[in-house]
Motif scaffolding. Structure first.
Motif, mmCIF file in Angstrom:
data_model
loop_
_atom_site.group_PDB
_atom_site.id
_atom_site.type_symbol
_atom_site.label_atom_id
_atom_site.label_comp_id
_atom_site.label_asym_id
_atom_site.label_seq_id
_atom_site.Cartn_x
_atom_site.Cartn_y
_atom_site.Cartn_z
ATOM 1 N N ILE A 1 0.867 -1.177 0.000
ATOM 2 C CA ILE A 1 0.000 0.000 0.000
ATOM 3 C C ILE A 1 0.902 1.225 0.000
ATOM 4 O O ILE A 1 1.683 1.439 0.942
ATOM 5 N N ASN A 2 0.825 2.013 -1.062
ATOM 6 C CA ASN A 2 1.727 3.153 -1.274
ATOM 7 C C ASN A 2 1.054 4.447 -0.836
ATOM 8 O O ASN A 2 -0.090 4.715 -1.210
ATOM 9 N N TYR A 3 1.784 5.254 -0.062
ATOM 10 C CA TYR A 3 1.241 6.491 0.488
ATOM 11 C C TYR A 3 1.414 7.647 -0.486
ATOM 12 O O TYR A 3 2.362 7.684 -1.274
ATOM 13 N N SER A 4 0.534 8.636 -0.383
ATOM 14 C CA SER A 4 0.652 9.849 -1.192
ATOM 15 C C SER A 4 1.850 10.676 -0.751
ATOM 16 O O SER A 4 2.520 11.291 -1.577
ATOM 17 N N GLU A 5 2.090 10.686 0.559
ATOM 18 C CA GLU A 5 3.241 11.400 1.122
ATOM 19 C C GLU A 5 3.961 10.457 2.070
ATOM 20 O O GLU A 5 3.320 9.633 2.729
ATOM 21 N N PRO A 6 5.297 10.576 2.164
ATOM 22 C CA PRO A 6 6.036 9.683 3.075
ATOM 23 C C PRO A 6 5.552 9.829 4.522
ATOM 24 O O PRO A 6 5.233 10.929 4.974
ATOM 25 N N LEU A 7 5.490 8.718 5.217
ATOM 26 C CA LEU A 7 5.084 8.708 6.623
ATOM 27 C C LEU A 7 6.269 8.241 7.461
ATOM 28 O O LEU A 7 6.819 7.175 7.220
ATOM 29 N N ASP A 8 6.622 9.050 8.419
ATOM 30 C CA ASP A 8 7.701 8.676 9.328
ATOM 31 C C ASP A 8 7.104 8.509 10.713
ATOM 32 O O ASP A 8 6.511 9.439 11.250
ATOM 33 N N GLY A 9 7.238 7.339 11.284
ATOM 34 C CA GLY A 9 6.686 7.084 12.613
ATOM 35 C C GLY A 9 5.172 7.070 12.599
ATOM 36 O O GLY A 9 4.526 8.071 12.879
ATOM 37 N N TYR A 10 4.593 5.985 12.247
ATOM 38 C CA TYR A 10 3.140 5.873 12.216
ATOM 39 C C TYR A 10 2.730 4.497 12.719
ATOM 40 O O TYR A 10 3.540 3.582 12.813
ATOM 41 N N VAL A 11 1.481 4.403 13.061
ATOM 42 C CA VAL A 11 0.888 3.112 13.431
ATOM 43 C C VAL A 11 -0.286 2.890 12.487
ATOM 44 O O VAL A 11 -0.832 3.834 11.916
ATOM 45 N N PHE A 12 -0.653 1.634 12.316
ATOM 46 C CA PHE A 12 -1.835 1.355 11.518
ATOM 47 C C PHE A 12 -2.708 0.366 12.261
ATOM 48 O O PHE A 12 -2.243 -0.402 13.094
ATOM 49 N N ASN A 13 -3.969 0.445 11.972
ATOM 50 C CA ASN A 13 -4.957 -0.460 12.553
ATOM 51 C C ASN A 13 -5.791 -0.999 11.408
ATOM 52 O O ASN A 13 -6.072 -0.283 10.445
ATOM 53 N N CYS A 14 -6.167 -2.265 11.493
ATOM 54 C CA CYS A 14 -7.019 -2.807 10.440
ATOM 55 C C CYS A 14 -8.196 -3.541 11.060
ATOM 56 O O CYS A 14 -8.087 -4.119 12.133
ATOM 57 N N TYR A 15 -9.290 -3.455 10.381
ATOM 58 C CA TYR A 15 -10.504 -4.155 10.788
ATOM 59 C C TYR A 15 -11.270 -4.509 9.524
ATOM 60 O O TYR A 15 -11.002 -3.969 8.456
ATOM 61 N N GLY A 16 -12.202 -5.437 9.646
ATOM 62 C CA GLY A 16 -12.907 -5.864 8.444
ATOM 63 C C GLY A 16 -14.272 -6.434 8.716
ATOM 64 O O GLY A 16 -14.771 -6.400 9.841
ATOM 65 N N GLY A 17 -14.854 -7.012 7.676
ATOM 66 C CA GLY A 17 -16.165 -7.624 7.747
ATOM 67 C C GLY A 17 -16.128 -8.978 8.434
ATOM 68 O O GLY A 17 -17.105 -9.696 8.428
ATOM 69 N N GLY A 18 -15.012 -9.331 9.006
ATOM 70 C CA GLY A 18 -14.775 -10.574 9.732
ATOM 71 C C GLY A 18 -13.386 -10.472 10.324
ATOM 72 O O GLY A 18 -12.739 -9.437 10.221
ATOM 73 N N PRO A 19 -12.891 -11.524 10.949
ATOM 74 C CA PRO A 19 -11.544 -11.462 11.522
ATOM 75 C C PRO A 19 -10.493 -11.197 10.442
ATOM 76 O O PRO A 19 -10.505 -11.824 9.395
ATOM 77 N N VAL A 20 -9.608 -10.234 10.717
ATOM 78 C CA VAL A 20 -8.519 -9.909 9.801
ATOM 79 C C VAL A 20 -7.225 -10.393 10.453
ATOM 80 O O VAL A 20 -6.800 -9.864 11.474
#
Length: 171
Positions: A121-140
């Motif tokens: 997944i490519n960002y529009s702008e560089p990210l330095d020091g970030y966290v991500f969270n994911c959720y979905g229509g079932g267990p991810v």
């Protein structure tokens, strides 16, 4: 003066006048369905009537699901626009990882398919020091995730839901 017992016809007329006519008519059709020779016609009519009621119920269920989907979209957008002052949402993406289809995104320039459930997944702008969270229509479930300034390499485990949202927050 004594009251005569009501015959079946007068009982049916009373029920029809009180608004219970649909149930009475269905009962009569189902009862007449057992009549030799012509019972099939009455049984068919009762079946068609029942099917039409089921169509109404199915329509109500579908309309309810549409309302629920709209509410989920509202909640999803509220999750993305976090009010936490310590974190700023840098971007998000809602996608179907199984078909590599982007449904909605912000702050994401593109997605690269590197194989079955293996994405970059490519960002529009560089990210330095970030966290991500994911959720979905079932267990991810994730097999691996490798964070870079310009992109996130992520591999999902099977089975993977058809709707997954990832939210990227600067720390």
């Amino acid at each position: 003066m004594t009251q005569e017992p009501k015959n079946h016809l007068s009982l049916i007329q009373d029920a029809l006048s009180k608004g219970g006519h649909e149930k009475i008519l269905q009962f009569l059709l189902n009862t007449l369905g057992g009549t030799p020779y012509i019972g099939g016609v009455f049984g068919g009519i009762a079946s068609v009537w029942s099917d039409s009621k089921q169509e109404i119920l199915n329509h109500l269920i579908l309309e309810s699901l549409k309302i629920i989907d709209e509410k989920v979209e509202i909640v999803k957008k509220a999750l993305v626009s976090s009010q936490d002052k310590n974190q700023t949402v840098a971007g998000f993406i809602s996608l179907n990882p199984n078909s590599v289809e982007i449904i909605d995104s912000s702050g994401i320039s593109s997605i690269t398919d590197k194989g079955v459930l293996d994405l970059s997944i490519n960002y529009s702008e560089p990210l330095d020091g970030y966290v991500f969270n994911c959720y979905g229509g079932g267990p991810v479930l994730l097999e691996s995730a490798s964070q870079q300034k310009s992109h996130l390499n992520i591999k999902f485990k099977r089975p993977c839901p058809d709707l997954v949202t990832l939210v990227f927050m600067k720390t």
